[in-house]
Design a protein around this motif. Structure first.
Motif, PDB file in Angstrom:
ATOM      1  N   GLY A   1      -5.700   4.494  -5.792  1.00 38.80           N
ATOM      2  CA  GLY A   1      -6.627   5.132  -4.825  1.00 38.80           C
ATOM      3  C   GLY A   1      -7.525   6.219  -5.554  1.00 38.80           C
ATOM      4  N   LEU A   2      -7.240   7.026  -6.696  1.00 40.52           N
ATOM      5  CA  LEU A   2      -7.855   7.805  -7.276  1.00 40.52           C
ATOM      6  C   LEU A   2      -8.945   6.954  -8.425  1.00 40.52           C
ATOM      7  CD1 LEU A   2      -5.272  10.207  -8.474  1.00 40.52           C
ATOM      8  CD2 LEU A   2      -7.177  10.931  -7.129  1.00 40.52           C
ATOM      9  N   LEU A   3      -8.506   5.911  -8.880  1.00 42.43           N
ATOM     10  CA  LEU A   3      -9.679   4.842  -9.391  1.00 42.43           C
ATOM     11  C   LEU A   3     -10.689   4.584  -8.381  1.00 42.43           C
ATOM     12  CD1 LEU A   3      -9.901   3.367 -12.085  1.00 42.43           C
ATOM     13  CD2 LEU A   3      -8.533   1.521 -11.107  1.00 42.43           C
ATOM     14  N   ALA A   4     -10.265   4.057  -7.463  1.00 43.43           N
ATOM     15  CA  ALA A   4     -11.168   3.561  -6.203  1.00 43.43           C
ATOM     16  C   ALA A   4     -12.159   4.652  -6.142  1.00 43.43           C
ATOM     17  CB  ALA A   4     -10.474   3.156  -5.045  1.00 43.43           C
ATOM     18  N   GLU A   5     -11.581   5.839  -5.765  1.00 41.16           N
ATOM     19  CA  GLU A   5     -12.484   7.132  -5.678  1.00 41.16           C
ATOM     20  C   GLU A   5     -13.546   7.434  -6.770  1.00 41.16           C
ATOM     21  OE1 GLU A   5     -11.194  11.510  -6.359  1.00 41.16           O
ATOM     22  OE2 GLU A   5     -10.509  10.975  -4.357  1.00 41.16           O
ATOM     23  N   ALA A   6     -12.896   7.187  -7.868  1.00 41.08           N
ATOM     24  CA  ALA A   6     -13.728   7.545  -9.359  1.00 41.08           C
ATOM     25  C   ALA A   6     -14.831   6.333  -9.282  1.00 41.08           C
ATOM     26  CB  ALA A   6     -12.830   7.436 -10.311  1.00 41.08           C
ATOM     27  N   ALA A   7     -14.706   5.252  -8.733  1.00 42.28           N
ATOM     28  CA  ALA A   7     -15.531   4.329  -8.615  1.00 42.28           C
ATOM     29  C   ALA A   7     -16.403   4.134  -7.634  1.00 42.28           C
ATOM     30  CB  ALA A   7     -14.808   2.730  -8.971  1.00 42.28           C
ATOM     31  N   GLY A   8     -16.202   4.758  -6.477  1.00 39.94           N
ATOM     32  CA  GLY A   8     -16.934   4.737  -5.333  1.00 39.94           C
ATOM     33  C   GLY A   8     -16.628   3.511  -4.690  1.00 39.94           C
ATOM     34  N   PHE A   9     -15.516   2.751  -4.918  1.00 38.65           N
ATOM     35  CA  PHE A   9     -15.252   1.692  -4.147  1.00 38.65           C
ATOM     36  C   PHE A   9     -14.788   1.993  -2.678  1.00 38.65           C
ATOM     37  CE2 PHE A   9     -12.068  -1.538  -3.063  1.00 38.65           C
ATOM     38  CZ  PHE A   9     -12.896  -2.765  -3.158  1.00 38.65           C
ATOM     39  N   THR A  10     -15.007   1.346  -1.657  1.00 38.58           N
ATOM     40  CA  THR A  10     -14.760   2.044  -0.358  1.00 38.58           C
ATOM     41  C   THR A  10     -14.116   0.354   0.243  1.00 38.58           C
ATOM     42  OG1 THR A  10     -16.933   1.760   0.463  1.00 38.58           O
ATOM     43  CG2 THR A  10     -16.455   3.816  -0.166  1.00 38.58           C
ATOM     44  N   GLY A  11     -14.003  -0.456  -0.443  1.00 37.51           N
ATOM     45  CA  GLY A  11     -13.498  -1.866   0.048  1.00 37.51           C
ATOM     46  C   GLY A  11     -12.206  -1.934   0.265  1.00 37.51           C
ATOM     47  N   ARG A  12     -11.378  -3.006   0.722  1.00 34.96           N
ATOM     48  CA  ARG A  12     -10.164  -3.116   1.121  1.00 34.96           C
ATOM     49  C   ARG A  12      -9.312  -3.516  -0.418  1.00 34.96           C
ATOM     50  NH1 ARG A  12      -8.526  -7.708   4.533  1.00 34.96           N
ATOM     51  NH2 ARG A  12      -6.589  -6.572   4.537  1.00 34.96           N
ATOM     52  N   ILE A  13      -8.232  -2.972  -0.321  1.00 38.72           N
ATOM     53  CA  ILE A  13      -7.246  -3.450  -1.672  1.00 38.72           C
ATOM     54  C   ILE A  13      -6.137  -3.793  -0.965  1.00 38.72           C
ATOM     55  CG2 ILE A  13      -5.800  -2.252  -3.409  1.00 38.72           C
ATOM     56  CD1 ILE A  13      -7.817   0.262  -3.770  1.00 38.72           C
ATOM     57  N   VAL A  14      -5.800  -5.270  -1.271  1.00 43.31           N
ATOM     58  CA  VAL A  14      -4.814  -6.154  -0.646  1.00 43.31           C
ATOM     59  C   VAL A  14      -3.915  -6.419  -1.785  1.00 43.31           C
ATOM     60  CG1 VAL A  14      -4.346  -8.241   0.460  1.00 43.31           C
ATOM     61  CG2 VAL A  14      -6.595  -6.979   0.419  1.00 43.31           C
ATOM     62  N   GLU A  15      -2.355  -5.638  -1.291  1.00 38.58           N
ATOM     63  CA  GLU A  15      -1.266  -5.842  -2.138  1.00 38.58           C
ATOM     64  C   GLU A  15      -0.616  -7.371  -2.064  1.00 38.58           C
ATOM     65  OE1 GLU A  15       1.033  -2.260  -1.947  1.00 38.58           O
ATOM     66  OE2 GLU A  15      -0.703  -1.222  -1.617  1.00 38.58           O
ATOM     67  N   SER A  16      -1.342  -8.444  -2.469  1.00 41.31           N
ATOM     68  CA  SER A  16      -0.828  -9.887  -2.125  1.00 41.31           C
ATOM     69  C   SER A  16      -0.574 -10.382  -3.385  1.00 41.31           C
ATOM     70  CB  SER A  16      -1.989 -10.546  -1.637  1.00 41.31           C
ATOM     71  OG  SER A  16      -3.228 -10.670  -2.166  1.00 41.31           O
ATOM     72  N   ASP A  17      -0.792 -10.026  -4.538  1.00 40.17           N
ATOM     73  CA  ASP A  17      -0.497 -10.786  -5.862  1.00 40.17           C
ATOM     74  C   ASP A  17       1.162 -10.751  -6.113  1.00 40.17           C
ATOM     75  OD1 ASP A  17      -2.969 -11.398  -6.035  1.00 40.17           O
ATOM     76  OD2 ASP A  17      -3.617 -10.340  -7.781  1.00 40.17           O
ATOM     77  N   PRO A  18       1.589 -11.545  -6.905  1.00 37.93           N
ATOM     78  CA  PRO A  18       3.035 -11.736  -7.349  1.00 37.93           C
ATOM     79  C   PRO A  18       3.273 -10.322  -7.883  1.00 37.93           C
ATOM     80  CG  PRO A  18       2.108 -13.631  -7.987  1.00 37.93           C
ATOM     81  CD  PRO A  18       0.862 -12.753  -7.627  1.00 37.93           C
ATOM     82  N   VAL A  19       4.745  -9.963  -7.834  1.00 43.38           N
ATOM     83  CA  VAL A  19       5.425  -8.681  -8.516  1.00 43.38           C
ATOM     84  C   VAL A  19       5.150  -9.007 -10.089  1.00 43.38           C
ATOM     85  CG1 VAL A  19       7.217  -7.190  -8.647  1.00 43.38           C
ATOM     86  CG2 VAL A  19       6.740  -8.228  -6.348  1.00 43.38           C
ATOM     87  N   PRO A  20       4.875  -7.903 -10.759  1.00 41.27           N
ATOM     88  CA  PRO A  20       4.798  -8.221 -12.238  1.00 41.27           C
ATOM     89  C   PRO A  20       6.253  -8.340 -12.609  1.00 41.27           C
ATOM     90  CG  PRO A  20       3.667  -6.437 -11.727  1.00 41.27           C
ATOM     91  CD  PRO A  20       3.977  -6.732 -10.427  1.00 41.27           C
ATOM     92  N   SER A  21       6.448  -9.557 -13.677  1.00 43.85           N
ATOM     93  CA  SER A  21       8.109  -9.540 -13.978  1.00 43.85           C
ATOM     94  C   SER A  21       8.511  -8.459 -15.001  1.00 43.85           C
ATOM     95  CB  SER A  21       8.058 -11.158 -14.779  1.00 43.85           C
ATOM     96  OG  SER A  21       7.174 -11.122 -15.801  1.00 43.85           O
ATOM     97  N   ARG A  22       7.403  -7.839 -15.753  1.00 41.70           N
ATOM     98  CA  ARG A  22       7.895  -6.977 -16.782  1.00 41.70           C
ATOM     99  C   ARG A  22       8.560  -5.474 -16.089  1.00 41.70           C
ATOM    100  NH1 ARG A  22       3.366  -6.369 -18.932  1.00 41.70           N
ATOM    101  NH2 ARG A  22       2.693  -4.227 -18.194  1.00 41.70           N
ATOM    102  N   SER A  23       8.272  -5.378 -14.970  1.00 42.66           N
ATOM    103  CA  SER A  23       8.889  -3.749 -14.310  1.00 42.66           C
ATOM    104  C   SER A  23       9.020  -4.195 -12.862  1.00 42.66           C
ATOM    105  CB  SER A  23       8.168  -2.850 -14.850  1.00 42.66           C
ATOM    106  OG  SER A  23       6.819  -2.887 -14.427  1.00 42.66           O
ATOM    107  N   GLY A  24       8.962  -5.237 -12.439  1.00 44.72           N
ATOM    108  CA  GLY A  24       8.759  -5.177 -11.025  1.00 44.72           C
ATOM    109  C   GLY A  24       9.926  -4.796 -10.257  1.00 44.72           C
TER     110      GLY A  24
END
Length: 306
Positions: A247-270
């Motif tokens: 969210g802080l990254l989106a704020e810094a970028a001025g991005f106001t669109g949707r962030i969808v959490e639909s990708d697979p869980v990372p295997s390295r630390s999921g």
């Protein structure tokens, strides 16, 4: 004041670049020889590949440069098992073989990882003595490198310290990390109005630390006169929801669109839901504490990305 000579492996990488800058500006003074698989001609650089280079070549490099300190920033986040072992275990093993032969008085500083701990009790900042049970190959190989360093220190073969780095963020953050992926996705979304940003689940808590703070810890471990503890945590000491950092990254970028959490869980630390570093030993051994907060780090990350 005597200027100490530092041989820095992995100098052109994400962490290595910042470490080189921190060493060069350290108040104690350091002459840095940067080492990489490819190196520009001229003074201050040397060419060597810790993964594929031979023992004799490494001994020659150490003998020629006669360093007071050797810093290993070589490592790999993702890859095949053989690639992870080569970068995260063999590279360190080569230094442990060569330093006692060619530079026995040199201190070795190696970068470990919070991934060595694996799943930890929620709400309890992890100390260096807590059991290490990594959940994926990356953490297993980083722990193997740490174990080799510990054994060499215990045997009196080398003066060495492993800095267990938590989640370093800053300019040049690779896409293999969650905020690196998020920065790339947000940058692409800004070019196409209405595009969503798709990431994996963001509910886990992570300890994010500014890469410049990490570099300063490396410089202190390299140049401090007293021998530090063999393993030290380097983080912020605070567990933050990944969703908040994105969210802080989106704020810094001025991005106001949707962030969808639909990708697979990372295997390295999921499977790791929560982790934060106990920094007591780093403060005592190195007189080090992180100086930058998460908002500053994320905004600087985005500024560098664009």
């Amino acid at each position: 004041m005597t200027v100490r000579k530092v041989l820095l492996f992995g100098a052109s990488g994400y962490l290595g670049r910042e470490v080189a800058a921190a060493l060069a500006s350290h108040p104690g003074g350091a002459a840095v020889v940067r080492v990489g698989r490819s190196a520009p001609p001229g003074p201050g650089w040397a060419r060597h590949d810790l993964v594929t280079g031979g023992h004799g070549e490494l001994v020659d490099l150490l003998t020629t440069t006669a360093p007071d300190v050797v810093v290993n920033c070589v490592g790999l986040l993702d890859g095949t098992l053989a690639e992870l072992v080569a970068a995260n275990v063999t590279a360190t093993a080569r230094l442990l073989d060569a330093i006692p032969v060619a530079a026995p008085a040199a201190r070795l500083v190696v970068l470990g990882s919070a991934a060595e701990y694996g799943v930890v009790p929620e709400g309890l900042a992890v100390t260096e003595d807590m059991p290490a049970n990594p959940v994926a190959a990356y953490g297993v190989t980083k722990l193997a490198g740490t174990a080799l360093v510990r054994a060499a220190v215990a045997a009196g073969e080398v003066d060495a310290v492993v800095l267990r780095v938590f989640n370093p963020i800053g300019a040049g953050l690779p896409d293999g990390t969650v905020l690196g992926r998020a920065a790339s996705a947000v940058r692409s979304a800004l070019t196409a109005p209405g595009r969503e940003v798709r990431l994996g689940p963001l509910g886990a808590y992570r300890d994010f630390v500014d890469v410049r703070d990490v570099a300063e810890a490396v410089a202190k471990a390299a140049l401090s006169a007293p021998r530090p503890d063999p393993v030290l945590n380097v983080g912020s000491g605070v567990a933050v929801p990944v969703r908040e950092a994105v969210g802080l990254l989106a704020e810094a970028a001025g991005f106001t669109g949707r962030i969808v959490e639909s990708d697979p869980v990372p295997s390295r630390s999921g499977s790791v839901d929560w982790i934060a570093a106990d920094l007591t030993r780093a403060r005592l051994s190195l007189d080090w504490s992180p100086r930058r907060d998460l908002r500053t780090s994320v905004h600087d990350l985005w500024a560098a990305a664009v």
